[in-house]
Design a protein around this motif. Structure first.
Motif, short mmCIF file in Angstrom:
data_model
loop_
_atom_site.label_atom_id
_atom_site.label_comp_id
_atom_site.label_asym_id
_atom_site.label_seq_id
_atom_site.Cartn_x
_atom_site.Cartn_y
_atom_site.Cartn_z
N CYS A 1 0.84 -1.22 0.00
CA CYS A 1 0.00 0.00 0.00
C CYS A 1 0.86 1.26 0.00
O CYS A 1 0.54 2.24 -0.68
N VAL A 2 1.97 1.24 0.77
CA VAL A 2 2.86 2.42 0.83
C VAL A 2 3.43 2.69 -0.56
O VAL A 2 3.41 3.83 -1.06
N VAL A 3 3.91 1.63 -1.21
CA VAL A 3 4.54 1.83 -2.52
C VAL A 3 3.50 2.32 -3.54
O VAL A 3 3.75 3.26 -4.30
N ALA B 1 0.68 3.96 -2.87
CA ALA B 1 0.32 5.35 -2.52
C ALA B 1 1.37 6.31 -3.06
O ALA B 1 1.05 7.37 -3.61
N TRP B 2 2.63 5.93 -2.93
CA TRP B 2 3.72 6.80 -3.40
C TRP B 2 3.68 6.92 -4.92
O TRP B 2 3.79 8.02 -5.47
N LEU B 3 3.48 5.78 -5.60
CA LEU B 3 3.46 5.81 -7.07
C LEU B 3 2.30 6.66 -7.59
O LEU B 3 2.41 7.27 -8.66
N TRP C 1 -7.16 7.39 -5.63
CA TRP C 1 -6.50 6.12 -5.26
C TRP C 1 -5.30 6.35 -4.37
O TRP C 1 -4.92 5.51 -3.56
N HIS C 2 -4.67 7.53 -4.50
CA HIS C 2 -3.59 7.90 -3.56
C HIS C 2 -4.18 7.96 -2.15
O HIS C 2 -3.59 7.41 -1.20
N PHE C 3 -5.34 8.57 -2.03
CA PHE C 3 -5.99 8.69 -0.72
C PHE C 3 -6.36 7.29 -0.19
O PHE C 3 -6.15 6.98 0.97
N THR D 1 -0.90 13.37 7.92
CA THR D 1 -0.51 14.67 7.32
C THR D 1 -1.13 14.81 5.93
O THR D 1 -1.48 15.91 5.52
N GLY D 2 -1.28 13.67 5.21
CA GLY D 2 -1.90 13.71 3.89
C GLY D 2 -3.36 14.11 3.98
O GLY D 2 -3.84 14.96 3.23
N TRP D 3 -4.04 13.52 4.93
CA TRP D 3 -5.47 13.84 5.18
C TRP D 3 -5.60 15.32 5.53
O TRP D 3 -6.48 16.03 5.03
N VAL E 1 2.40 21.58 6.83
CA VAL E 1 2.06 20.15 7.03
C VAL E 1 2.05 19.44 5.68
O VAL E 1 2.56 18.33 5.52
N ALA E 2 1.48 20.11 4.67
CA ALA E 2 1.43 19.52 3.33
C ALA E 2 2.85 19.37 2.77
O ALA E 2 3.18 18.37 2.13
N GLU E 3 3.70 20.38 3.03
CA GLU E 3 5.09 20.28 2.56
C GLU E 3 5.80 19.12 3.23
O GLU E 3 6.52 18.34 2.59
C1 HEM Z 1 1.80 6.08 3.25
C2 HEM Z 1 0.95 6.93 2.76
C3 HEM Z 1 1.27 8.09 1.86
C4 HEM Z 1 2.41 8.37 1.13
C5 HEM Z 1 3.70 7.55 1.04
C6 HEM Z 1 2.19 9.64 0.46
C7 HEM Z 1 3.10 10.28 -0.36
C8 HEM Z 1 2.91 11.50 -0.98
C9 HEM Z 1 3.89 12.19 -1.80
C10 HEM Z 1 5.29 11.68 -2.14
C11 HEM Z 1 3.33 13.37 -2.20
C12 HEM Z 1 3.99 14.47 -3.09
C13 HEM Z 1 3.56 14.29 -4.52
C14 HEM Z 1 4.08 15.37 -5.46
O1 HEM Z 1 4.23 16.53 -5.05
O2 HEM Z 1 4.33 15.04 -6.63
C15 HEM Z 1 1.98 13.43 -1.64
C16 HEM Z 1 1.12 14.48 -1.82
C17 HEM Z 1 -0.15 14.53 -1.29
N1 HEM Z 1 -0.78 13.56 -0.56
FE1 HEM Z 1 0.05 11.81 0.09
N2 HEM Z 1 0.94 10.09 0.78
C18 HEM Z 1 0.33 9.17 1.62
C19 HEM Z 1 -0.94 9.25 2.16
C20 HEM Z 1 -1.87 10.23 1.89
C21 HEM Z 1 -3.25 10.28 2.38
C22 HEM Z 1 -3.90 9.20 3.27
C23 HEM Z 1 -3.82 11.43 1.91
C24 HEM Z 1 -5.22 11.98 2.11
C25 HEM Z 1 -6.19 11.36 2.72
C26 HEM Z 1 -2.81 12.11 1.12
C27 HEM Z 1 -2.99 13.32 0.50
C28 HEM Z 1 -2.04 14.00 -0.21
C29 HEM Z 1 -2.24 15.34 -0.76
C30 HEM Z 1 -3.49 16.22 -0.61
C31 HEM Z 1 -1.04 15.68 -1.41
C32 HEM Z 1 -0.71 17.00 -2.12
C33 HEM Z 1 -0.04 17.94 -1.16
C34 HEM Z 1 0.39 19.25 -1.83
O3 HEM Z 1 0.35 19.35 -3.05
O4 HEM Z 1 0.79 20.15 -1.09
N3 HEM Z 1 -1.64 11.36 1.13
N4 HEM Z 1 1.76 12.28 -0.90
#
Ligand code: HEM
Ligand code: HEM
Length: 171
Positions: free
Chosen positions: A22-24, A26-28, A43-45, A99-101, A132-134
């Protein structure tokens, strides 16, 4: 005579490999920037939130004694490093989805999984969505690098030290 390998439970092994997948994924599937407000990476979410869902029973099972003791031949310093490394990985498994949420909420993106919209963790702000987003975006890649090093360590145990560490996490 063959030595007995001290395995993790099948439950912990299943959670470990499913979480890693799931981690990989989510990252992809991760995306950033203003475009995601118009077209959120659902699907990332989903895969990211699955990580949070899986870490809860995992920590409970872990606290209830879900890890076999280290091989007594493993040097104490290496045992300490492994414990610290695993602690850091657990920290990322919790912090990344949260932090993603939070980042999605700050961007005003509703986090909807199979028709259920989760509550926002913060009020929407004008982009950029903030620190937090950064931390989330940079943290995601740091996490993958750390998990990669962790995987390499497992292979080092298997092929250089030739001990049972990797077998402990195999079904
Ligand atoms: C293990 C879990 C997760 C990993 C490894 C991960 C990884 C990443 C990465 C690497 C980015 C940067 C993408 C880019 O700028 O090209 C990103 C952005 C983002 N992720 Fe995740 N994420 C995870 C979980 C989540 C979850 C659960 C949510 C929401 C429910 C989420 C929401 C977001 C959002 C909104 C952004 C954009 C942030 C921005 O542009 O400032 N992520 N994530
Ligand atoms: C995103 C990917 C991964 C994450 C987040 C992750 C996370 C973790 C965590 C938190 C533990 C500690 C388990 C505990 O004691 O409660 C662990 C153990 C372990 N992991 Fe991973 N892992 C990942 C990928 C891998 C890969 C690719 C390999 C092998 C190539 C691997 C091999 C192992 C082994 C062998 C153990 C048991 C170590 C021991 O016996 O002390 N992991 N992993």
């Amino acid at each position: 005579m063959e030595r007995k390998v001290q395995h993790y439970s099948q439950f912990m092994i299943g959670l470990h490999w499913f979480t890693a997948l799931c981690v990989v994924i989510a990252w992809l599937l991760s995306e950033g920037g203003p475009k995601i407000v118009r077209n959120p990476p659902t699907w990332h979410f989903v895969f990211g939130l699955a990580v949070l869902l899986l870490v809860v029973p995992r920590i409970i099972a872990r606290l209830a004694g879900g890890a076999p003791p280290f091989d007594p031949h493993m040097p104490p310093l290496l045992q300490l490093a492994a414990k610290a490394g695993h602690g850091v990985l657990y920290l990322f498994l919790i912090a990344m989805p949260l932090t993603g949420w939070y980042a999605a909420s700050a961007l005003g993106i509703p986090v909807t999984v199979w028709g259920v919209t989760l509550p926002a963790l913060t009020a929407p702000v004008q982009p950029p969505p903030g620190i937090v987003a950064e931390l989330h975006s940079t943290g995601g890649t740091v996490f993958l690098v750390l998990a990669g090093l962790h995987g390499l360590m497992a292979l080092y145990h298997r092929f250089v030290l030739r001990d049972d560490t990797l077998r402990r996490m195999m079904p």
